[in-house]
Write a protein that holds these residues in place. Sequence first.
Motif, PDB file in Angstrom:
ATOM      1  N   MET A 268      13.698 -35.187  14.261  1.00  0.00           N
ATOM      2  CA  MET A 268      14.811 -35.456  13.353  1.00  0.00           C
ATOM      3  C   MET A 268      15.302 -34.165  12.698  1.00  0.00           C
ATOM      4  SD  MET A 268      15.613 -38.633  13.484  1.00  0.00           S
ATOM      5  CE  MET A 268      16.511 -38.945  11.972  1.00  0.00           C
ATOM      6  N   LYS A 269      14.372 -33.276  12.377  1.00  0.00           N
ATOM      7  CA  LYS A 269      14.765 -31.996  11.795  1.00  0.00           C
ATOM      8  C   LYS A 269      15.584 -31.176  12.790  1.00  0.00           C
ATOM      9  CE  LYS A 269      10.850 -31.488   8.594  1.00  0.00           C
ATOM     10  NZ  LYS A 269       9.670 -30.663   8.241  1.00  0.00           N
ATOM     11  N   ILE A 270      15.115 -31.143  14.033  1.00  0.00           N
ATOM     12  CA  ILE A 270      15.832 -30.387  15.062  1.00  0.00           C
ATOM     13  C   ILE A 270      17.214 -30.982  15.294  1.00  0.00           C
ATOM     14  CG2 ILE A 270      15.820 -29.750  17.502  1.00  0.00           C
ATOM     15  CD1 ILE A 270      12.771 -29.623  17.335  1.00  0.00           C
ATOM     16  N   MET A 271      17.271 -32.312  15.340  1.00  0.00           N
ATOM     17  CA  MET A 271      18.561 -32.979  15.522  1.00  0.00           C
ATOM     18  C   MET A 271      19.512 -32.662  14.375  1.00  0.00           C
ATOM     19  SD  MET A 271      20.440 -35.757  14.287  1.00  0.00           S
ATOM     20  CE  MET A 271      19.190 -36.754  13.497  1.00  0.00           C
ATOM     21  N   ALA A 272      18.979 -32.651  13.159  1.00  0.00           N
ATOM     22  CA  ALA A 272      19.817 -32.385  11.991  1.00  0.00           C
ATOM     23  C   ALA A 272      20.404 -30.983  12.024  1.00  0.00           C
ATOM     24  CB  ALA A 272      19.004 -32.578  10.711  1.00  0.00           C
TER      25      ALA A 272
ATOM     26  N   PHE B  63      28.585 -33.823  -1.709  1.00  0.00           N
ATOM     27  CA  PHE B  63      28.553 -35.028  -0.878  1.00  0.00           C
ATOM     28  C   PHE B  63      27.460 -35.004   0.186  1.00  0.00           C
ATOM     29  CE2 PHE B  63      32.976 -34.893  -2.400  1.00  0.00           C
ATOM     30  CZ  PHE B  63      33.069 -36.163  -2.945  1.00  0.00           C
ATOM     31  N   GLY B  64      26.890 -33.841   0.443  1.00  0.00           N
ATOM     32  CA  GLY B  64      25.836 -33.749   1.442  1.00  0.00           C
ATOM     33  C   GLY B  64      26.377 -33.467   2.834  1.00  0.00           C
ATOM     34  N   PRO B  65      25.523 -32.982   3.727  1.00  0.00           N
ATOM     35  CA  PRO B  65      25.971 -32.618   5.077  1.00  0.00           C
ATOM     36  C   PRO B  65      26.404 -33.807   5.922  1.00  0.00           C
ATOM     37  CG  PRO B  65      23.585 -32.398   4.874  1.00  0.00           C
ATOM     38  CD  PRO B  65      24.111 -32.636   3.497  1.00  0.00           C
ATOM     39  N   LYS B  66      25.833 -34.980   5.693  1.00  0.00           N
ATOM     40  CA  LYS B  66      26.188 -36.140   6.511  1.00  0.00           C
ATOM     41  C   LYS B  66      27.665 -36.481   6.367  1.00  0.00           C
ATOM     42  CE  LYS B  66      24.882 -40.940   7.482  1.00  0.00           C
ATOM     43  NZ  LYS B  66      23.877 -42.007   7.222  1.00  0.00           N
ATOM     44  N   ILE B  67      28.129 -36.616   5.150  1.00  0.00           N
ATOM     45  CA  ILE B  67      29.536 -36.939   4.912  1.00  0.00           C
ATOM     46  C   ILE B  67      30.426 -35.803   5.403  1.00  0.00           C
ATOM     47  CG2 ILE B  67      31.264 -37.439   3.154  1.00  0.00           C
ATOM     48  CD1 ILE B  67      29.300 -39.702   3.662  1.00  0.00           C
ATOM     49  N   SER B  68      29.984 -34.579   5.212  1.00  0.00           N
ATOM     50  CA  SER B  68      30.788 -33.427   5.625  1.00  0.00           C
ATOM     51  C   SER B  68      31.001 -33.409   7.136  1.00  0.00           C
ATOM     52  CB  SER B  68      30.104 -32.132   5.179  1.00  0.00           C
ATOM     53  OG  SER B  68      29.949 -32.098   3.776  1.00  0.00           O
ATOM     54  N   ILE B  69      29.954 -33.697   7.892  1.00  0.00           N
ATOM     55  CA  ILE B  69      30.079 -33.720   9.353  1.00  0.00           C
ATOM     56  C   ILE B  69      31.018 -34.837   9.793  1.00  0.00           C
ATOM     57  CG2 ILE B  69      28.831 -34.145  11.508  1.00  0.00           C
ATOM     58  CD1 ILE B  69      26.405 -32.782  10.217  1.00  0.00           C
ATOM     59  N   LEU B  70      30.887 -36.001   9.184  1.00  0.00           N
ATOM     60  CA  LEU B  70      31.740 -37.132   9.560  1.00  0.00           C
ATOM     61  C   LEU B  70      33.212 -36.836   9.269  1.00  0.00           C
ATOM     62  CD1 LEU B  70      29.520 -40.100   8.295  1.00  0.00           C
ATOM     63  CD2 LEU B  70      29.962 -39.448  10.673  1.00  0.00           C
TER      64      LEU B  70
ATOM     65  N   ILE C 296      25.773 -40.030  16.169  1.00  0.00           N
ATOM     66  CA  ILE C 296      24.427 -39.534  15.854  1.00  0.00           C
ATOM     67  C   ILE C 296      24.282 -39.311  14.351  1.00  0.00           C
ATOM     68  CG2 ILE C 296      22.832 -37.604  16.167  1.00  0.00           C
ATOM     69  CD1 ILE C 296      23.999 -37.248  18.976  1.00  0.00           C
ATOM     70  N   THR C 297      25.298 -38.713  13.755  1.00  0.00           N
ATOM     71  CA  THR C 297      25.241 -38.423  12.319  1.00  0.00           C
ATOM     72  C   THR C 297      25.177 -39.699  11.496  1.00  0.00           C
ATOM     73  OG1 THR C 297      26.502 -36.384  12.665  1.00  0.00           O
ATOM     74  CG2 THR C 297      26.417 -37.258  10.423  1.00  0.00           C
ATOM     75  N   TRP C 298      26.004 -40.669  11.834  1.00  0.00           N
ATOM     76  CA  TRP C 298      26.066 -41.913  11.072  1.00  0.00           C
ATOM     77  C   TRP C 298      24.753 -42.695  11.144  1.00  0.00           C
ATOM     78  CZ3 TRP C 298      29.312 -44.025   7.617  1.00  0.00           C
ATOM     79  CH2 TRP C 298      29.174 -45.382   7.339  1.00  0.00           C
ATOM     80  N   ASN C 299      24.128 -42.682  12.311  1.00  0.00           N
ATOM     81  CA  ASN C 299      22.955 -43.526  12.518  1.00  0.00           C
ATOM     82  C   ASN C 299      21.623 -42.830  12.260  1.00  0.00           C
ATOM     83  OD1 ASN C 299      23.907 -46.262  13.801  1.00  0.00           O
ATOM     84  ND2 ASN C 299      25.131 -44.682  14.811  1.00  0.00           N
ATOM     85  N   PHE C 300      21.578 -41.519  12.425  1.00  0.00           N
ATOM     86  CA  PHE C 300      20.275 -40.853  12.386  1.00  0.00           C
ATOM     87  C   PHE C 300      20.177 -39.714  11.380  1.00  0.00           C
ATOM     88  CE2 PHE C 300      20.968 -42.371  16.785  1.00  0.00           C
ATOM     89  CZ  PHE C 300      19.950 -43.316  16.841  1.00  0.00           C
TER      90      PHE C 300
END
Length: 422
Positions: free
Chosen positions: A12-16, A77-84, A184-188
Motif C-alpha cells: 500500500m505504501k508503494i502504491m501510494a 485536503f490531503g493527497p487523495k483528494i488532490s489526485i482525484l 485506484i486512488t478512490w478505492n485504495f
Amino acid sequence: MQHRHDSLSTPMKIMAVLVPIILYALVYVIRVSPAALKDYMTQMFGINMMQFGIFSSCSYWSYTPMQLFAGPLIDHFGPKISILVSCLLITLGMLLVAYSDHFYVVIIAFILMGIGSAFAFPTVMKVASDIFPKKVTLIAGFATCIGVSGAIAGQTILYRGLHYFGHVIMSSFSIVICAVLSFITWNFFYSEHSSQKTTSTIQDIMIDTQHVLTRKSVILSGLVGMCYLMPINTFASVWAISYFEQVHVLEPNAAADASTYIYYGWMIGCLSVDRVCRYASKTVVMSLGGILASITFTALVYFSFKTHLHVQILLILTGFFLGCQVLIFSLSAEAVSPKHTATAICCTNMLCMLSGFMQPLIGYILDLYWDGTIINEIKIFSEAGFQNALLIIPAFLIIGSMLSLQIKDSAPHQLHATQDTD
C-alpha cells in the motif's frame, strides 16, 4: 517515533507513492504534447507560429500561479483528494482536445490541464514525507526520472501515435490512464483524518507565501531555474522537432527521437549533481553548469553539425549540464524555516515555469524571418530563422549563470533533501 502511516502495508505504501509519480509522468507528456500536435494545430486551425507559441505556453498560464496554492491545498485536503481533482481536470481537458473544433476551446483545455498538473509533484512530495520521511530525496530523484521518461514518451510514442492513430485515440489513452489512477486512488489510497488537516485560513497562507517571497535566495533560485529550464521548456518541449525536421532534414520520427537526447542528458545530470556538490559549492556548480550548457547549445544551433552523432552528443551534454538546475530547490529550502519549506519549493517552481511564457516570443521571431515557404500546408523556416529565434536561450543561460553566484549557499558541500525538475 511512531509515524502515523506505519500501519500501512508495504504494498500500500508503494502504491501510494507510485500513483502520484505516474500522474507526474503524465504531466510531462502533456507539457511536451504541443510539439507533437504542431502539424495538426497549424493545419486544423490555420494558426501562425506566434499563435502556436501562445497555444504551447497556455498550460503554464494556469500551472504557474497555481503553484502558490497547490502546496497549502494539498496540506489541507490531503493527497487523495488532490489526485482525484487533478485526474478530473486532466480528463476534462483531454476530452476538449479530442472533440473540439475550435482553437480557443483547445486553449481552455490546456489551461484546465495546467491547473490539474500543478498538484502532481507537490503530491509526490507530500506522500513521500508522510510515508517515507527518511527517503524523500530518493523518491524525489525517482519521480524526476519517471517524469523525464514521460517527456521522452511524449516526444516519441505520442508523436508516432498522433500520426498513426490521430489525436482522438491518443487523447483517449490519457483519459484511460486518469481513470485507472482515479479508481485506484478512490478505492485504495489512504485518507487523512480530520485531525490531521490544517486549519490555516487563506490569510495565513498568503502571509506565509509573502514571507517566503521576501527571501532573496528564493527569488534568485526561481529566476535561475527559469533561465536554466529555457532549453527544456521552450526548445525541447516545443520547437525541437520542427528544428530537426526543417534544418537537419530529418524524417518526422527521427526528429522526434533526436529531440529526446537532451532529456537523457538531463536525467544523468540530475542524478550526478549530488556527487559533484561534495567537492564544490552548489552556487559554483550551478554557475559553471549554465556556462557550459550555453556553449553546447550555441554549438548545436549555430554550427552546422550535420552528422547525427554530433547532434546527439551536444544535446546530451546540454541536458547533462542543465542537471544542476535541481539545486535551486535545495538552496531555496535552506533559505527558510522548516515549516515554510513546501511553500518555498512551490514558489521557486512557480518562478521556474515562467520559462514557458517565452514560447510565443520564439514563434514571433520565426514568423519575422519566414520567407513564405509552405510545403504540405506547413510553414518551412530557414536555419537562419531558427538561429535568430533560439538566440534567447543561451542568453538566458548566461544570465542564470551570473544570478546563481548571487545566491547564498548555507551548506556548500551538502545537498539538501529536496530535489525537483518540474
